[in-house]
Design a protein around this motif. Structure first.
Motif, PDB file in Angstrom:
ATOM      1  N   LYS A 165       5.355  36.103  40.403  1.00 28.82           N
ATOM      2  CA  LYS A 165       4.359  36.465  41.404  1.00 28.82           C
ATOM      3  C   LYS A 165       4.269  35.386  42.477  1.00 28.82           C
ATOM      4  N   CYS A 166       3.539  35.707  43.549  1.00 30.71           N
ATOM      5  CA  CYS A 166       3.284  34.736  44.618  1.00 30.71           C
ATOM      6  C   CYS A 166       2.277  33.718  44.114  1.00 30.71           C
ATOM      7  N   MET A 167       2.619  32.445  44.241  1.00 30.20           N
ATOM      8  CA  MET A 167       1.742  31.390  43.739  1.00 30.20           C
ATOM      9  C   MET A 167       0.808  30.846  44.812  1.00 30.20           C
ATOM     10  N   TRP A 223       6.926  31.559  45.616  1.00 34.15           N
ATOM     11  CA  TRP A 223       6.938  32.539  44.542  1.00 34.15           C
ATOM     12  C   TRP A 223       7.438  31.891  43.262  1.00 34.15           C
ATOM     13  N   ASP A 224       6.923  32.405  42.125  1.00 34.29           N
ATOM     14  CA  ASP A 224       7.393  31.936  40.823  1.00 34.29           C
ATOM     15  C   ASP A 224       8.664  32.704  40.455  1.00 34.29           C
ATOM     16  N   VAL A 225       9.675  31.982  40.001  1.00 35.44           N
ATOM     17  CA  VAL A 225      10.962  32.594  39.660  1.00 35.44           C
ATOM     18  C   VAL A 225      11.110  32.737  38.151  1.00 35.44           C
ATOM     19  N   VAL A 226      10.616  31.785  37.382  1.00 34.60           N
ATOM     20  CA  VAL A 226      10.915  31.708  35.953  1.00 34.60           C
ATOM     21  C   VAL A 226       9.967  32.564  35.125  1.00 34.60           C
ATOM     22  N   GLY A 269       5.555  40.850  49.759  1.00 33.26           N
ATOM     23  CA  GLY A 269       4.256  40.296  50.131  1.00 33.26           C
ATOM     24  C   GLY A 269       4.180  40.042  51.614  1.00 33.26           C
ATOM     25  N   HIS A 270       5.307  39.859  52.236  1.00 36.16           N
ATOM     26  CA  HIS A 270       5.336  39.667  53.680  1.00 36.16           C
ATOM     27  C   HIS A 270       5.208  41.019  54.370  1.00 36.16           C
TER      28      HIS A 270
END
Length: 590
Positions: free
Chosen positions: A334-336, A327-330, A297-298
Motif C-alpha cells: 500500500k501507499c505509505m 509505496w510498500d513493496v514487501v 493512487g496518482h
C-alpha cells in the motif's frame, strides 16, 4: 785354461762387430732411401679468401666502447643489455632538462636533483632564508660559518631579519606616529629641525606622497534622483538574488500525510527501516513474465519511479498530479506516505545513498529536499528556471552537493548545507536532460536538447569531452551499466546507443538496441543488476528486454495503456521489475 778362455772371448767379440756394422749400414741405407724420406714442413694453405681484420677489430672496440659509455636518456630503445653501472651512471650533457647536474636517476628525489634531509627548526630556516634574500648572507647550517655577501655581513654585524636594528625601529615608530596623526588629526612631538630637514627620515615620512597628487574630494552626501532610482533597482535585484531559495518558484505549503498504521513497530524501528533478512538470493537475473501487483493512487500520469537504495523494500513515485508517493513493496503493498509541496507536475526524483532523504524537481521551478520518514522539507532551491533533472553526488562524503540540469542550458551545483550555488556548468546550447556520474564519481556526463553529450570534471566548469555528430538525436535518458564501463543512452531515433566510459567516451558501434518506438518520449532505459539485460519502456505502453551480449530482443511485455515512461529493476529480487506509465499506474512484474 786361461788361454782357452781368452780365445773364446775374442771369438765372441769378432762375432758382435759385424752385427753392429750391419745394423749401422742398414740404418744408413734406410735413411738414404727415397721411399722412407723424412717429413718436410710445408706452408699451410686455406681455401677461404683473405679477410681484413682491421674493420673487425674496430667494430669490436666500438661495441665495447658503447657498452662502457653512459646511456643516452633520449633513447627510446637499447639494442643490447646494459650493465648495472651503465643504468646507474650519472647523466651527462643537456639531453635531459633535469639532469644537468649529473646526479644518477635513482638518487633523484626532487625535480632539481637530490635533496638531503636536514634537522633544522622551521623558524630558524625561515629566519636564514629571509635574511639571505634581504641582506645577501645566511648562516651555514653545516658549521659556524656564513655564506653569501661577506661585505654586507661585516656592514650589518651579522644581524638577521628578526633582529631589527635600532634605526629601523625608530623608522617604524615614526611611521606609526605619522599614521596616527593622519587618522586622528593629532600632532606628533617631533623635533622641528628634523621635521624641516630633507635628509632626515621624518621629512621623508611627511612628504612620502607625490607633490602633484590631487586632493580627494569629500564624500557626496546627497544623491541625485537618477542615482536614487538606480540604487532602488539595484537593491531589488540584489534582494531577488538573495532569495534564490524558493521565492522565484511558486510557493506552496509543504504537507505530508502518513497512510500506514504506525510510524514505528513494537521494537521502535522506523517504517522506512529495511527488513533484516533482505539480501540477494543469487546473482543471476531472469526476465519477468507475469503481473504481480498494481499500485494506483496518482490521479494523473506517473513520470518517474525509484526503488529504495540497496534494499528495494519501498518504491518512490513522482506524479503529474504534483504529488510524490512512497509505496510498500514487501509487505502490504500500500501507499505509505504522500508528499505534497509542489504546485505543478513533478519531473524528477532522486534518493540519497541511504534512502533517508530524497530530492524532487518540479515544473513550478522548485527543487525540494525531503525527509523520507517524517515528510518534512529540509531545503528548497530555485534559480527561477525549470529543473529537468536532479542528482546528488554519489560519494558518501559529498552527499551535501546537489546538481540540477535546468531549462536555461545550465547545470547548477548547490551546497545544501550553506544553500549557496558553488558552481555553474554553462556550455550546453539547450535544456539539460540527464546527469550521470562516471569514473569513480570524478566526472559526469550530461545530455541536452542540443543533441550532444558533454563530459565534465566534477567541480570544474570546463568540458573535457564534447560528443556531437550530424546523425545524433537528443538523448533524454542515460543509464550506467553495473560494471561502470558503459553508458546506455536512449536516442529519440528509436534506438539505444552504447558509449564507453573510458578516456575517449567512444560510441560502441557493435552494440545497438532497437525495435521499440520512443520518438518524442523520454522513456527511461535501465539494466538488470547483473548487467545481462537492457530494458526500456516505449511510446506504445510496452516494456522491452534485450540481451546485452547478442543485442537481440529477449521479450516484450504490454504494461500500460499509453506511454510506459519508466522502468526499474529490483536491486535484490532478480526477476522483479517495476514499470510506470502515463495511465497513472505503477505495475510490479515477476
Amino acid at each position: 785354461m786361461d788361454l782357452l778362455q781368452n780365445y773364446a772371448d775374442e771369438k765372441e767379440g769378432d762375432l758382435d762387430e759385424p752385427a753392429n756394422q750391419n745394423y749401422g749400414s742398414l740404418n744408413s741405407s734406410a735413411l738414404e732411401s727415397p721411399d722412407s724420406s723424412p717429413p718436410r714442413l710445408l706452408p699451410s694453405k686455406s681455401a677461404a679468401p683473405n679477410v681484413d681484420d682491421t674493420t673487425l677489430a674496430l667494430t669490436v672496440a666500438q661495441a665495447r666502447q658503447t657498452q662502457s659509455r653512459p646511456i643516452d636518456p633520449s633513447q627510446h630503445f637499447i639494442a643490447y643489455n646494459p650493465t648495472y653501472e651503465q643504468l646507474w651512471a650519472p647523466i651527462y650533457g643537456p639531453a635531459h632538462p633535469y639532469a644537468k647536474d649529473g646526479i644518477a636517476q635513482g638518487m633523484r628525489n626532487h625535480k632539481l636533483g637530490f635533496v638531503e634531509d636536514a634537522s633544522i627548526d622551521s623558524f630558524v630556516f625561515d629566519e636564514q632564508y629571509n635574511t639571505f634574500y634581504k641582506y645577501g648572507y645566511a648562516a651555514d647550517p653545516a658549521g659556524n660559518n656564513y655564506v653569501g655577501d661577506f661585505e654586507a655581513l661585516e656592514k650589518n654585524n651579522g644581524v638577521s631579519v628578526y633582529n631589527i636594528r635600532q634605526n629601523e625601529q625608530k623608522k617604524r615608530k615614526l611611521e606609526k606616529k605619522q599614521e596616527a596623526e593622519e587618522v586622528d588629526g593629532t600632532a606628533v612631538d617631533v623635533d622641528p629641525a628634523e621635521f624641516n630637514n630633507p635628509a632626515t627620515d621624518t621629512w621623508l615620512m611627511k612628504n612620502r606622497k607625490s607633490p602633484w597628487a590631487g586632493k580627494k574630494e569629500g564624500v557626496q552626501t546627497e544623491l541625485s534622483e537618477e542615482q536614487k532610482k538606480y540604487a532602488e533597482e539595484y537593491a531589488k535585484k540584489k534582494e531577488e538574488k538573495g532569495n534564490a531559495g524558493g521565492e522565484k518558484g511558486e510557493h506552496v505549503e509543504d504537507k505530508s500525510t502518513f497512510h500506514g498504521k504506525e510510524e514505528t513497530d513494537y521494537q521502535g524501528r522506523s517504517w522506512i527501516a529495511p527488513p533484516k533478512d533482505a539480501k540477494a538470493a543469487n546473482d543471476h537475473c531472469y526476465i519477468p513474465k507475469r503481473l504481480v501487483h498494481t499500485w494506483s493512487g496518482h490521479t494523473k500520469g506517473v513520470s518517474a519511479i525509484r526503488f529504495f537504495p540497496k534494499y528495494g523494500h519501498l518504491i518512490l513515485s513522482a506524479g503529474m498530479d504534483t504529488k510524490v508517493k512512497i509505496w510498500d513493496v514487501v509487505n502490504s503493498g500500500k501507499c505509505m506516505r504522500t508528499y505534497m509541496g509542489h504546485s505543478k507536475a513533478v519531473r524528477d526524483i532522486s534518493f540519497c545513498n541511504d534512502g533517508t532523504k530524497f530530492l524532487t524537481a518540479s515544473y513550478d521551478k522548485n527543487i525540494k529536499y525531503w525527509d523520507t520518514e517524517t515528510g518534512q522539507v529540509i531545503r528548497t532551491f530555485s534559480t527561477g528556471k525549470i529543473p529537468y533533472v536532479v542528482k546528488l553526488n554519489p560519494d558518501d562524503d559529498k552527499q551535501n552537493i546537489l546538481l540540477a540540469g535546468m531549462s536555461d542550458k545550465k547545470i547548477v551545483q548547490w551546497d545544501m548545507n550553506t544553500k549557496e550555488i558553488t558552481q555553474e556548468y554553462d556550455q550546453h546550447l539547450g535544456a539539460v536532460n540527464t546527469i550521470t556520474f562516471v569514473d569513480s564519481n570524478r566526472r559526469f556526463v550530461t545530455s541536452s536538447d542540443d543533441k550532444s553529450l558533454r563530459v565534465w570534471e566534477f567541480g570544474i566548469p570546463v568540458v573535457i569531452k564534447y560528443i556531437s555528430e550530424p546523425h545524433m538525436h537528443s538523448m533524454p535518458s542515460i543509464s550506467l551499466h553495473p560494471n561502470t564501463n558503459w553508458l546506455a543512452a536512449q536516442s529519440l531515433d528509436n534506438q539505444i546507443l552504447i558509449y564507453s566510459t573510458r578516456e575517449r567516451f567512444q560510441l560502441n558501434k557493435k552494440k545497438r538496441f532497437a525495435g521499440h518506438i520512443v520518438a518524442g518520449y523520454a522513456c527511461q532505459v535501465n539494466f538488470s543488476p547483473d548487467g545481462r539485460f537492457v530494458m526500456s519502456g516505449d511510446g506504445e505502453g510496452k516494456c522491452w528486454f534485450w540481451d546485452w551480449k547478442s543485442c537481440k530482443v529477449f521479450r516484450t511485455l504490454k504494461c500500460h495503456e499509453g506511454v510506459c515512461i519508466g522502468c526499474e529493476w529490483h536491486p535484490l529480487e532478480q526477476s522483479k521489475v517495476a514499470t510506470c506509465g502515463w495511465d497513472g499506474l505503477i505495475k510490479y512484474w515477476d
